[in-house]
Design a protein around this motif. Sequence first.
Motif: not given
Length: 126
Positions: A6, A8, A10, A51-52, A55, A58, A79, A114, A116
Amino acid sequence: MSNPIRLYMSMSLDGYVAGPDDRPGQELGRAGGRLFNWLDDRESDGPSGQVYREAPATGAMISGRRTFELAGRWQGDHHNSVLLGEGRRLFDHLGGDHIELDLVRRLEDRDVTHLRYRVRRPEETA
């Protein structure tokens, strides 16, 4: 079956992951910190909080060398949808290959959406 990878990230609506003049001491460039305003809601039960919390679940985090260097080798904190106008783009060098993505989740929260995606394998795009 292998575990999925994945990413992540921004990114502004116009494709920037940092504002102009990103450098040590100004790791996200001028005005680039706006990309992470959604973290103000990280403790909430809403989409940004969800979402936070996902992360770190994972199991590992991989970053590029530039991010690693600018973040002070993780001694700092490096971050979110925003228009930066200029800066460093995420997708500048994709090459000529066509990449297909399937949207698998969309969560909307205050000032951020967000998304995916699942990357289609080459045999799935034929």
